[in-house]
Scaffold this motif. Structure first.
Motif, PDB file in Angstrom:
ATOM      1  N   GLU A 316       0.830  -1.213   0.000  1.00 28.57           N
ATOM      2  CA  GLU A 316       0.000   0.000   0.000  1.00 28.57           C
ATOM      3  C   GLU A 316       0.858   1.254   0.000  1.00 28.57           C
ATOM      4  OE1 GLU A 316      -2.304   1.842   3.580  1.00 28.57           O
ATOM      5  OE2 GLU A 316      -3.596   0.301   2.711  1.00 28.57           O
ATOM      6  N   ARG A 333      -6.719   3.858  -7.394  1.00 28.42           N
ATOM      7  CA  ARG A 333      -7.530   4.500  -8.406  1.00 28.42           C
ATOM      8  C   ARG A 333      -7.325   6.007  -8.294  1.00 28.42           C
ATOM      9  NH1 ARG A 333     -13.545   2.706  -8.085  1.00 28.42           N
ATOM     10  NH2 ARG A 333     -13.541   4.228  -6.425  1.00 28.42           N
ATOM     11  N   THR A 335      -8.203   9.692  -8.304  1.00 23.74           N
ATOM     12  CA  THR A 335      -9.411  10.495  -8.116  1.00 23.74           C
ATOM     13  C   THR A 335      -8.999  11.919  -7.773  1.00 23.74           C
ATOM     14  OG1 THR A 335     -10.521   8.541  -7.242  1.00 23.74           O
ATOM     15  CG2 THR A 335     -11.577  10.668  -6.861  1.00 23.74           C
ATOM     16  N   GLN A 340      -6.874   6.818  -4.675  1.00 20.86           N
ATOM     17  CA  GLN A 340      -7.869   6.261  -3.766  1.00 20.86           C
ATOM     18  C   GLN A 340      -7.635   4.758  -3.693  1.00 20.86           C
ATOM     19  OE1 GLN A 340     -11.912   7.340  -4.563  1.00 20.86           O
ATOM     20  NE2 GLN A 340     -12.736   5.544  -3.503  1.00 20.86           N
ATOM     21  N   GLU A 342      -8.489   1.059  -2.723  1.00 24.55           N
ATOM     22  CA  GLU A 342      -9.601   0.179  -2.389  1.00 24.55           C
ATOM     23  C   GLU A 342      -9.106  -0.953  -1.485  1.00 24.55           C
ATOM     24  OE1 GLU A 342     -12.851   0.423  -3.301  1.00 24.55           O
ATOM     25  OE2 GLU A 342     -12.331   2.378  -4.121  1.00 24.55           O
ATOM     26  N   THR A 387      -6.244   1.573   6.723  1.00 32.03           N
ATOM     27  CA  THR A 387      -7.427   1.027   6.057  1.00 32.03           C
ATOM     28  C   THR A 387      -8.678   1.285   6.887  1.00 32.03           C
ATOM     29  OG1 THR A 387      -6.082  -0.721   5.054  1.00 32.03           O
ATOM     30  CG2 THR A 387      -8.468  -1.072   5.123  1.00 32.03           C
ATOM     31  N   ARG A 390      -9.722   4.944   6.528  1.00 32.13           N
ATOM     32  CA  ARG A 390     -10.373   5.213   5.236  1.00 32.13           C
ATOM     33  C   ARG A 390     -11.791   4.645   5.201  1.00 32.13           C
ATOM     34  NH1 ARG A 390      -5.262   3.785   3.209  1.00 32.13           N
ATOM     35  NH2 ARG A 390      -6.040   1.706   2.723  1.00 32.13           N
ATOM     36  N   SER A 394     -15.354   6.727   4.691  1.00 26.42           N
ATOM     37  CA  SER A 394     -16.177   6.497   3.504  1.00 26.42           C
ATOM     38  C   SER A 394     -17.442   5.690   3.796  1.00 26.42           C
ATOM     39  CB  SER A 394     -15.352   5.759   2.433  1.00 26.42           C
ATOM     40  OG  SER A 394     -14.954   4.482   2.905  1.00 26.42           O
ATOM     41  N   ARG A 397     -19.990   3.046   2.466  1.00 27.12           N
ATOM     42  CA  ARG A 397     -19.300   2.287   1.424  1.00 27.12           C
ATOM     43  C   ARG A 397     -18.454   1.198   2.074  1.00 27.12           C
ATOM     44  NH1 ARG A 397     -14.650   4.142  -2.217  1.00 27.12           N
ATOM     45  NH2 ARG A 397     -14.882   2.889  -4.078  1.00 27.12           N
ATOM     46  N   ASN A 398     -18.423   0.005   1.481  1.00 26.23           N
ATOM     47  CA  ASN A 398     -17.736  -1.148   2.078  1.00 26.23           C
ATOM     48  C   ASN A 398     -18.219  -1.399   3.505  1.00 26.23           C
ATOM     49  OD1 ASN A 398     -15.866  -1.742  -0.146  1.00 26.23           O
ATOM     50  ND2 ASN A 398     -14.896   0.201   0.403  1.00 26.23           N
TER      51      ASN A 398
END
Length: 428
Positions: A316, A333, A335, A340, A342, A387, A390, A394, A397-398
């Motif tokens: 990471e 990704r 952004t 970003q 995942e 992790t 994050r 968010s 999400r997840n």
């Protein structure tokens, strides 16, 4: 008889009901021809309604065995899958009702056929047939899933299930032979998926076959472990010794001390460090068994989880805007000019496994092992601190992964709190 003759308006679902007994008899005949001679010689002690005879004279050739296995799988699917029909003669929610004795018989035939794939019977010219074992593993998973579902939804099947339990426990050595072979298959893993070198077409095909066999074996073994664990908890009187449990016998544990050198459990545990996304779910089933968490601790599962966590942390940290295709499962990704990241696919399995182990209470772990597990869990969470941050930012999400992290935080802090109290009370 004439009552079994179908006219042109008879549906597939109706024919399955009419020919249920014939389907079961044909399935058993197909499976019986794939059992080893040693398996058949031991079947004379079974309490089936009809005698099961050896098929030595009519033994099939290896080239035909795979096709027969596929046929057997399809027959199991026909027997166990729900009946979907628009015919007014078939209930929309109906399914074929298989009695306890028939279920017992089918399971044992499949177990015998799987055992014969190992090539251990010493017969000249008999070799391992892992691909056939994979097909039969799917059949075993299907019939055990059907049995479990029927016993949960139809309480009238309790008597049949009780007889099935007693039979399985009495014949545990037969099931143990097949389970030990399946355990070997579960440890199969192709290194090509983690290799930096692009594999050739043939290498990729071989790797795919290896992984497919391993996945099928893991599913079947997980079903077997769950079956025996539920029966042992119900029928075995305390004290429950580790060496006496089915899961310990499958993985060759030396009375709970350390796994034997011949055990495949350490190899299964090491697959965690290669980010195998599926292996954690088999290990989770092992952890759910009596003494399963202790077995995994002896095999070094926490060290493997932390090795994987540190390995991912390094990966990471290497992510940049220009390096958006890292190895392993981390996904970067771009952004708005930033990367970003995942969460990796393997992480939810690792968390699920750790949570099951932290929540284990049957039987309670010795205090030193609980202390070591809690401290290692804290290290795991520390490695994944970024992790977690994050995910919380968010959320939702997840959401599933976030919930498992919160659960892990709670279980770890609770365990550390109890250990602190034990230290204060002078227990350690």
């Amino acid at each position: 008889g004439d009552e079994h003759i179908l006219d042109s308006s008879t549906t597939l679902s109706e024919s399955r009901i009419l020919y249920k007994d014939d389907l079961i008899a044909f399935l058993c005949e197909v499976l019986s021809r794939m059992g080893s001679s040693d398996y058949h010689s031991r079947r004379t002690s079974l309490s089936f309604s009809e005698t099961i005879h050896s098929n030595d004279d009519g033994e099939i050739e290896a080239g035909s065995a795979l096709q027969l296995s596929i046929s057997a799988l399809r027959l199991v699917e026909l027997i166990t899958e729900p009946l979907v029909s628009e015919s007014p003669n078939v209930d929309a929610d109906a399914s074929l009702s298989i009695g306890g004795e028939d279920t017992m018989k089918i399971c044992t035939y499949i177990i015998g056929a799987i055992s014969s794939c190992s090539g251990r019977d010493g017969k000249k010219g008999r070799f391992r047939s892992d691909d056939r074992a994979a097909v039969l593993s799917c059949a075993l998973t299907a019939i055990l899933s059907y049995r479990s579902l029927r016993s949960q939804t139809d309480r009238s099947k309790a008597v049949h299930d009780s007889s099935f339990q007693r039979f399985v426990l009495n014949e545990s050595d037969l099931y143990l032979s097949a389970a030990s072979y399946l355990a070997e298959l579960t440890a199969m893993n192709s290194a090509s998926s983690n290799s930096e070198v692009t594999p050739t077409k043939n290498q990729a095909a071989c790797a795919e076959k290896i992984n497919t066999v391993a996945l099928a074996a893991r599913s079947a073994l997980s079903s077997l472990l769950a079956l025996f664990d539920s029966y042992e908890k119900e029928y075995t009187e305390p004290p429950h010794n580790l060496g006496d449990s089915f899961v310990a016998q499958v993985f060759g544990n030396d009375h709970g001390k350390i796994p034997l050198k011949t055990s495949c459990l350490p190899r299964l545990v090491r697959l965690i460090t290669s980010f195998d996304t599926d292996i954690a779910y088999l290990l989770q089933q092992i952890a759910c068994c009596r003494h399963g968490t202790e077995l995994l601790l002896n095999a070094g599962v926490l060290a493997a989880l932390n090795t994987a966590a540190n390995k991912y942390l390094k990966e990471e940290m290497q992510l940049t805007v220009t390096d958006l295709e890292p190895r392993f499962d981390a996904v970067g990704r771009e952004t708005y000019g930033a990367v970003q990241i995942e969460p990796p696919a393997f992480l939810i399995g690792h968390l699920s496994l750790l949570n099951v182990m932290l929540a284990t209470s049957c039987p309670p772990l010795p205090l030193p092992k609980r202390q070591s597990m809690a401290l290692d869990a804290a290290k795991f969470l520390q490695s994944h601190a970024n992790t977690v941050e994050r995910l919380l930012k968010s959320y939702p999400r997840n959401g599933d992964l976030t919930a498992k992290f919160v659960t892990c935080l709670h279980l770890t802090s609770s365990a550390l709190g109890r250990l602190e109290k034990c230290n204060a009370d002078g227990i350690f």
